[in-house]
Scaffold this motif. Structure first.
Motif, PDB file in Angstrom:
ATOM      1  N   UNK A   3       0.858  -1.182   0.000  1.00 45.48           N
ATOM      2  CA  UNK A   3       0.000   0.000   0.000  1.00 45.48           C
ATOM      3  C   UNK A   3       0.893   1.231   0.000  1.00 45.48           C
ATOM      4  N   UNK A   4       0.626   2.174  -0.923  1.00 45.72           N
ATOM      5  CA  UNK A   4       1.366   3.427  -0.983  1.00 45.72           C
ATOM      6  C   UNK A   4       0.392   4.596  -0.842  1.00 45.72           C
ATOM      7  N   UNK A   5       0.778   5.580  -0.041  1.00 45.02           N
ATOM      8  CA  UNK A   5      -0.028   6.791   0.123  1.00 45.02           C
ATOM      9  C   UNK A   5       0.896   7.994  -0.050  1.00 45.02           C
ATOM     10  N   UNK A   6       0.461   8.990  -0.827  1.00 42.93           N
ATOM     11  CA  UNK A   6       1.317  10.154  -1.071  1.00 42.93           C
ATOM     12  C   UNK A   6       1.298  11.159   0.073  1.00 42.93           C
ATOM     13  N   UNK A   7       2.338  11.957   0.144  1.00 48.70           N
ATOM     14  CA  UNK A   7       2.353  13.118   1.033  1.00 48.70           C
ATOM     15  C   UNK A   7       1.353  14.142   0.525  1.00 48.70           C
ATOM     16  N   UNK A   8       0.945  15.031   1.413  1.00 51.30           N
ATOM     17  CA  UNK A   8      -0.006  16.072   1.035  1.00 51.30           C
ATOM     18  C   UNK A   8       0.436  17.414   1.608  1.00 51.30           C
ATOM     19  N   UNK A   9       0.049  18.474   0.902  1.00 51.12           N
ATOM     20  CA  UNK A   9       0.245  19.829   1.415  1.00 51.12           C
ATOM     21  C   UNK A   9      -1.127  20.480   1.498  1.00 51.12           C
ATOM     22  N   UNK A  19      -8.321  23.331   1.364  1.00 52.97           N
ATOM     23  CA  UNK A  19      -7.603  23.018   0.131  1.00 52.97           C
ATOM     24  C   UNK A  19      -6.400  22.136   0.414  1.00 52.97           C
ATOM     25  N   UNK A  20      -6.115  21.221  -0.508  1.00 55.35           N
ATOM     26  CA  UNK A  20      -4.926  20.373  -0.364  1.00 55.35           C
ATOM     27  C   UNK A  20      -4.579  19.705  -1.671  1.00 55.35           C
ATOM     28  N   UNK A  21      -3.337  19.270  -1.784  1.00 56.78           N
ATOM     29  CA  UNK A  21      -2.904  18.547  -2.976  1.00 56.78           C
ATOM     30  C   UNK A  21      -1.909  17.453  -2.598  1.00 56.78           C
ATOM     31  N   UNK A  22      -1.736  16.510  -3.498  1.00 52.72           N
ATOM     32  CA  UNK A  22      -0.891  15.344  -3.245  1.00 52.72           C
ATOM     33  C   UNK A  22       0.441  15.474  -3.964  1.00 52.72           C
ATOM     34  N   UNK A  23       1.512  15.083  -3.274  1.00 49.90           N
ATOM     35  CA  UNK A  23       2.885  15.195  -3.767  1.00 49.90           C
ATOM     36  C   UNK A  23       3.500  13.800  -3.859  1.00 49.90           C
ATOM     37  N   UNK A  24       4.340  13.582  -4.858  1.00 47.37           N
ATOM     38  CA  UNK A  24       4.950  12.266  -5.085  1.00 47.37           C
ATOM     39  C   UNK A  24       6.094  11.981  -4.107  1.00 47.37           C
ATOM     40  N   UNK A  25       5.708  11.865  -2.860  1.00 46.16           N
ATOM     41  CA  UNK A  25       6.596  11.462  -1.762  1.00 46.16           C
ATOM     42  C   UNK A  25       5.737  10.520  -0.928  1.00 46.16           C
ATOM     43  N   UNK A  26       6.217   9.297  -0.656  1.00 43.64           N
ATOM     44  CA  UNK A  26       5.290   8.262  -0.225  1.00 43.64           C
ATOM     45  C   UNK A  26       5.670   7.583   1.087  1.00 43.64           C
TER      46      UNK A  26
END
Length: 293
Positions: A3-9, A19-26
């Motif tokens: 299972x992989x979940x991305x970081x978020x800001x 508001x938030x978005x997903x970043x390719x750091x897992x």
């Protein structure tokens, strides 16, 4: 099973808790059948023995697994954490989302992402981090009758995230206490207008509008005072060509967005000016949580 979940800001300036978005750091966890319970941990938090013994993932996983299954089974959990702890990049949301998704997947029960998101809401009442962690992309989210209502926008490949991760955290609890008890009508109106403009800029891909739209009067200046260097980080990023630069969540990470052609120059300048902080450039993530068998 992996299972992989991305970081978020989250917040992204004026979009407080929205508001938030997903970043390719897992954060990644591999789960295997085992004769006895065991945990291994690599990456962020690997040197903290408390995380192995008092693991939030295991607690949430067990709650859901025991409700879904009548079987008694043991598993080996192999965690690889790339999302820094307590730095405003959604590490807690990643744990919550991956634990719930894992319990369903272990039992072979298909769970759609809308249901997963709303189950996660019980553990994280603000939807700004859990929504992009589940869905990926840029998200506008609100809660109505204990259900997350959201609109997602995929992020284009022409943009990068540049994150500056300080060598110490800002406590989320203390960061909330730093906020005023009351706000003026002018400050509230400022944030409503800028949050609306920011959302419109993302949806229409008017990236040049982000510098103005990402300004905030509600939380950033109060929280960043706990780590004054962040004001200089923000100024440096914007001066170097960032489209926007905002406190990530409640901090201490500072998130910036840039065109691909500008990202390496911004990263280089930030590393030069702040050698004691970690600076990373990453793509955005549009898929959210993923499960592989």
């Amino acid at each position: 099973m992996k299972i992989c979940v991305p970081a978020t800001s989250a917040n992204l300036g004026p979009g407080f808790d929205t508001l938030g978005l997903a970043i390719s750091l897992y954060n990644q966890v591999i789960i295997k059948p085992s004769k006895f319970h065991s945990v291994s941990l690599k990456g962020e938090g690997a040197n903290n023995p408390i995380l192995k013994d008092n693991n939030m993932f295991i607690a949430i996983f067990n709650d859901f697994y025991h409700n879904l299954s009548n079987k008694k089974r043991h598993f080996r959990f192999e965690f690889t954490n790339d999302i820094p702890l307590s730095r405003g990049l959604g590490s807690s949301s990643a744990v919550i989302v991956s634990a719930i998704a894992s319990a369903y997947a272990i039992e072979g029960i298909k769970i759609d992402k809308n249901k997963l998101l709303n189950l996660a809401l019980a553990y994280e009442s603000h939807p700004d981090n859990i929504t992009p962690a589940v869905m990926g992309g840029f998200n506008v989210a609100a809660v109505k009758d204990n259900e997350v209502k959201y609109i997602k926008k995929n992020m284009p490949k022409s943009l990068k995230a540049v994150v500056v991760i300080p060598n110490r955290p800002i406590s989320t609890q203390l960061a909330r206490k730093a906020l005023p008890y009351k706000y003026s009508k002018e400050d509230v109106t400022f944030n409503i207008s800028h949050s609306s403009l920011l959302t419109a800029a993302f949806m229409s891909e008017d990236w040049k509008m982000l510098r103005i739209a990402s300004q905030d009067q509600v939380h950033q200046k109060y929280r960043m005072k706990q780590m004054p260097e962040l004001f200089d980080v923000q100024k440096t990023a914007l001066k170097s060509g960032a489209l926007m630069s905002t406190l990530s969540g409640s901090g201490s990470t500072l998130f910036s967005m840039a065109f691909n052609d500008d990202a390496s120059r911004i990263e280089k300048e930030l590393k030069k000016r702040f050698p004691h902080f970690k600076v990373l450039t990453r793509d955005f993530n549009n898929s959210g949580v993923t499960i592989e068998y």
